[in-house]
Design a protein around this motif. Structure first.
Motif, PDB file in Angstrom:
ATOM      1  N   PHE A  51      19.203  -9.125   7.826  1.00  0.00           N
ATOM      2  CA  PHE A  51      18.128 -10.074   8.751  1.00  0.00           C
ATOM      3  C   PHE A  51      16.635  -9.938   9.279  1.00  0.00           C
ATOM      4  CE2 PHE A  51      18.422  -6.354  11.052  1.00  0.00           C
ATOM      5  CZ  PHE A  51      17.620  -6.120  11.342  1.00  0.00           C
ATOM      6  N   PRO A  52      16.275 -11.230   8.915  1.00  0.00           N
ATOM      7  CA  PRO A  52      14.794 -11.448   8.570  1.00  0.00           C
ATOM      8  C   PRO A  52      13.517 -10.427   9.601  1.00  0.00           C
ATOM      9  CG  PRO A  52      15.211 -13.539   9.282  1.00  0.00           C
ATOM     10  CD  PRO A  52      17.049 -12.189   9.082  1.00  0.00           C
ATOM     11  N   TYR A  53      12.819 -10.672   9.394  1.00  0.00           N
ATOM     12  CA  TYR A  53      11.411  -9.942   9.861  1.00  0.00           C
ATOM     13  C   TYR A  53       9.943  -9.883   9.482  1.00  0.00           C
ATOM     14  CZ  TYR A  53      11.397  -5.003   7.180  1.00  0.00           C
ATOM     15  OH  TYR A  53      10.751  -4.170   6.654  1.00  0.00           O
ATOM     16  N   ASP A  54       8.932 -10.195   9.992  1.00  0.00           N
ATOM     17  CA  ASP A  54       7.965 -10.461  10.147  1.00  0.00           C
ATOM     18  C   ASP A  54       6.996  -9.262  10.877  1.00  0.00           C
ATOM     19  OD1 ASP A  54       9.093 -12.285   9.034  1.00  0.00           O
ATOM     20  OD2 ASP A  54       8.812 -14.106  11.092  1.00  0.00           O
ATOM     21  N   ASP A  55       6.336  -8.882  10.210  1.00  0.00           N
ATOM     22  CA  ASP A  55       4.848  -8.577  11.196  1.00  0.00           C
ATOM     23  C   ASP A  55       3.576  -8.817  10.797  1.00  0.00           C
ATOM     24  OD1 ASP A  55       6.472  -5.482  10.891  1.00  0.00           O
ATOM     25  OD2 ASP A  55       6.227  -5.282   9.050  1.00  0.00           O
ATOM     26  N   TYR A  56       3.318  -8.757  11.733  1.00  0.00           N
ATOM     27  CA  TYR A  56       1.720  -9.580  12.019  1.00  0.00           C
ATOM     28  C   TYR A  56       0.908  -7.856  12.290  1.00  0.00           C
ATOM     29  CZ  TYR A  56       4.229 -13.651  12.692  1.00  0.00           C
ATOM     30  OH  TYR A  56       5.176 -15.050  12.366  1.00  0.00           O
ATOM     31  N   MET A  57      -0.181  -7.826  11.418  1.00  0.00           N
ATOM     32  CA  MET A  57      -1.114  -7.214  12.102  1.00  0.00           C
ATOM     33  C   MET A  57      -2.306  -6.913  11.435  1.00  0.00           C
ATOM     34  SD  MET A  57       1.364  -4.299   9.916  1.00  0.00           S
ATOM     35  CE  MET A  57       1.819  -5.441   8.133  1.00  0.00           C
ATOM     36  N   LEU A  58      -2.960  -6.153  12.646  1.00  0.00           N
ATOM     37  CA  LEU A  58      -4.677  -6.333  12.989  1.00  0.00           C
ATOM     38  C   LEU A  58      -5.691  -4.340  11.886  1.00  0.00           C
ATOM     39  CD1 LEU A  58      -7.458  -7.178  13.429  1.00  0.00           C
ATOM     40  CD2 LEU A  58      -7.314  -6.976  15.006  1.00  0.00           C
ATOM     41  N   GLY A  59      -6.384  -4.996  11.322  1.00  0.00           N
ATOM     42  CA  GLY A  59      -6.260  -3.078  11.235  1.00  0.00           C
ATOM     43  C   GLY A  59      -8.144  -3.468  10.606  1.00  0.00           C
ATOM     44  N   LEU A  60      -9.024  -2.297  11.357  1.00  0.00           N
ATOM     45  CA  LEU A  60      -9.901  -1.834  11.854  1.00  0.00           C
ATOM     46  C   LEU A  60     -10.338  -1.122  10.305  1.00  0.00           C
ATOM     47  CD1 LEU A  60     -10.845  -3.142  15.096  1.00  0.00           C
ATOM     48  CD2 LEU A  60     -10.909  -4.425  12.927  1.00  0.00           C
ATOM     49  N   GLY A  61     -10.604  -0.636   9.416  1.00  0.00           N
ATOM     50  CA  GLY A  61     -11.555  -0.072   8.487  1.00  0.00           C
ATOM     51  C   GLY A  61     -12.753   0.897   7.886  1.00  0.00           C
ATOM     52  N   TYR A  62     -12.946   1.651   7.347  1.00  0.00           N
ATOM     53  CA  TYR A  62     -13.667   2.265   6.969  1.00  0.00           C
ATOM     54  C   TYR A  62     -13.472   2.466   5.279  1.00  0.00           C
ATOM     55  CZ  TYR A  62     -18.115   4.900   5.978  1.00  0.00           C
ATOM     56  OH  TYR A  62     -19.569   5.572   5.484  1.00  0.00           O
ATOM     57  N   PHE A  63     -14.318   2.104   4.218  1.00  0.00           N
ATOM     58  CA  PHE A  63     -14.213   2.616   2.808  1.00  0.00           C
ATOM     59  C   PHE A  63     -15.376   2.558   2.328  1.00  0.00           C
ATOM     60  CE2 PHE A  63     -10.947  -0.986   3.957  1.00  0.00           C
ATOM     61  CZ  PHE A  63      -9.460  -0.278   3.147  1.00  0.00           C
ATOM     62  N   THR A  64     -15.155   3.730   1.465  1.00  0.00           N
ATOM     63  CA  THR A  64     -16.270   4.328   0.432  1.00  0.00           C
ATOM     64  C   THR A  64     -15.670   4.017  -0.466  1.00  0.00           C
ATOM     65  OG1 THR A  64     -17.307   5.814   0.262  1.00  0.00           O
ATOM     66  CG2 THR A  64     -15.015   6.475   0.375  1.00  0.00           C
ATOM     67  N   THR A  65     -16.739   4.162  -1.545  1.00  0.00           N
ATOM     68  CA  THR A  65     -16.840   3.772  -3.318  1.00  0.00           C
ATOM     69  C   THR A  65     -16.053   5.199  -3.774  1.00  0.00           C
ATOM     70  OG1 THR A  65     -18.563   2.104  -2.957  1.00  0.00           O
ATOM     71  CG2 THR A  65     -17.700   3.526  -5.230  1.00  0.00           C
ATOM     72  N   LEU A  66     -14.961   5.032  -4.214  1.00  0.00           N
ATOM     73  CA  LEU A  66     -15.392   6.167  -5.727  1.00  0.00           C
ATOM     74  C   LEU A  66     -15.781   6.127  -6.658  1.00  0.00           C
ATOM     75  CD1 LEU A  66     -10.793   6.612  -4.460  1.00  0.00           C
ATOM     76  CD2 LEU A  66     -12.702   7.803  -3.603  1.00  0.00           C
ATOM     77  N   VAL A  67     -15.013   5.238  -7.332  1.00  0.00           N
ATOM     78  CA  VAL A  67     -16.149   5.177  -8.580  1.00  0.00           C
ATOM     79  C   VAL A  67     -16.956   3.763  -8.795  1.00  0.00           C
ATOM     80  CG1 VAL A  67     -15.443   4.942 -11.317  1.00  0.00           C
ATOM     81  CG2 VAL A  67     -14.052   6.197 -10.003  1.00  0.00           C
ATOM     82  N   THR A  68     -18.047   3.939  -9.712  1.00  0.00           N
ATOM     83  CA  THR A  68     -18.690   3.029  -9.948  1.00  0.00           C
ATOM     84  C   THR A  68     -18.781   2.678 -11.242  1.00  0.00           C
ATOM     85  OG1 THR A  68     -20.217   1.682  -9.300  1.00  0.00           O
ATOM     86  CG2 THR A  68     -20.908   4.297  -8.838  1.00  0.00           C
ATOM     87  N   SER A  69     -18.684   0.952 -11.765  1.00  0.00           N
ATOM     88  CA  SER A  69     -19.498   0.898 -12.953  1.00  0.00           C
ATOM     89  C   SER A  69     -20.361  -0.578 -12.869  1.00  0.00           C
ATOM     90  CB  SER A  69     -18.167   0.763 -14.479  1.00  0.00           C
ATOM     91  OG  SER A  69     -19.084   0.804 -15.128  1.00  0.00           O
ATOM     92  N   PRO A  70     -21.701  -0.506 -12.590  1.00  0.00           N
ATOM     93  CA  PRO A  70     -21.592  -1.704 -11.736  1.00  0.00           C
ATOM     94  C   PRO A  70     -22.054  -2.862 -13.997  1.00  0.00           C
ATOM     95  CG  PRO A  70     -23.302  -0.092 -10.837  1.00  0.00           C
ATOM     96  CD  PRO A  70     -21.970   0.502 -12.136  1.00  0.00           C
ATOM     97  N   LYS A  71     -22.223  -2.157 -14.626  1.00  0.00           N
ATOM     98  CA  LYS A  71     -22.326  -2.633 -15.562  1.00  0.00           C
ATOM     99  C   LYS A  71     -21.316  -3.126 -16.227  1.00  0.00           C
ATOM    100  CE  LYS A  71     -26.570  -0.606 -17.554  1.00  0.00           C
ATOM    101  NZ  LYS A  71     -27.046   1.038 -18.636  1.00  0.00           N
ATOM    102  N   LYS A  72     -19.993  -2.502 -16.230  1.00  0.00           N
ATOM    103  CA  LYS A  72     -19.239  -3.206 -16.563  1.00  0.00           C
ATOM    104  C   LYS A  72     -18.411  -3.738 -15.545  1.00  0.00           C
ATOM    105  CE  LYS A  72     -17.869   0.596 -19.787  1.00  0.00           C
ATOM    106  NZ  LYS A  72     -17.472   1.301 -20.500  1.00  0.00           N
ATOM    107  N   GLY A  73     -18.801  -3.996 -13.872  1.00  0.00           N
ATOM    108  CA  GLY A  73     -18.534  -4.484 -13.851  1.00  0.00           C
ATOM    109  C   GLY A  73     -16.745  -4.448 -12.461  1.00  0.00           C
ATOM    110  N   PHE A  74     -17.239  -2.961 -12.251  1.00  0.00           N
ATOM    111  CA  PHE A  74     -15.701  -2.471 -11.973  1.00  0.00           C
ATOM    112  C   PHE A  74     -15.782  -1.556 -11.165  1.00  0.00           C
ATOM    113  CE2 PHE A  74     -13.435   1.514 -12.651  1.00  0.00           C
ATOM    114  CZ  PHE A  74     -11.712   0.994 -11.873  1.00  0.00           C
TER     115      PHE A  74
END
Length: 183
Positions: free
Chosen positions: A77-100
């Motif tokens: 049988f089918p089911y659907d989820d409709y969700m709203l999430g509010l979050g905070y994110f931080t950068t783990l690794v960055t390489s701006p010259k490589k665009g990653f």
């Protein structure tokens, strides 16, 4: 001749300033749209993001996920989820010259689980479930590959856990989509 040269110079100056503005640093707001894979189904994420600092950002996430439950072989049988999430994110690794960039974040999530098209009668006794509101949290790990100053490819892995869900307390979405940065 002098007026023509002055007009060309003015046109070039306007063009240069507009191109410089278009290719300058990214803005504080960015949006992404991510189609996702889910076990026995699919999902779609729409995210609005705001950079709090150069490395951290806030997110409002709108998620739709559709799937099929198979409690007994041959029945589903089918089911659907409709969700709203509010979050905070931080950068783990960055390489701006490589665009990653690599981000990790999460926060609270709430929504609605729509089970078996709203019907509560099942042809088996294995499940006692009805449509209801759900609440819990989510965590996301994502990779971001820049194509230009305005667009990037984003590859997120998002896990949801809802405390009061009748079916599948956990939901895992694997996706790939496009991110757009406003100027």
């Amino acid at each position: 001749m002098k007026k023509t040269c002055l007009r060309c110079f003015a046109f070039l100056a306007i063009l240069t300033f507009s191109l410089e503005k278009a290719y300058s640093q990214r803005s504080d707001f960015f949006f992404d749209f991510v189609p996702s894979y889910k076990t026995n189904g699919y999902g779609i994420n729409g995210n609005i993001n705001y950079f709090h600092s150069t490395t951290d950002f806030f997110r409002a996430s709108f998620v739709f996920a559709s799937s099929k439950e198979q409690p007994v072989a041959g029945l589903e049988f089918p089911y659907d989820d409709y969700m709203l999430g509010l979050g905070y994110f931080t950068t783990l690794v960055t390489s701006p010259k490589k665009g990653f960039f690599m981000y990790l974040g999460g926060g609270p999530s709430l929504g609605y689980k729509y089970i078996n098209r709203g019907e509560t009668n099942f042809p088996f006794d294995a499940v006692d479930a009805e449509s209801s509101f759900i609440y819990g949290g989510f965590a996301t790990f994502e990779l971001d590959f820049f194509l230009s100053d305005t667009f990037s490819i984003v590859l997120p892995i998002t896990g949801f856990y809802h405390f009061n869900s009748y079916l599948n307390d956990t939901t895992l979405l694997l996706g790939g989509g496009i991110r757009y940065y406003l100027d």
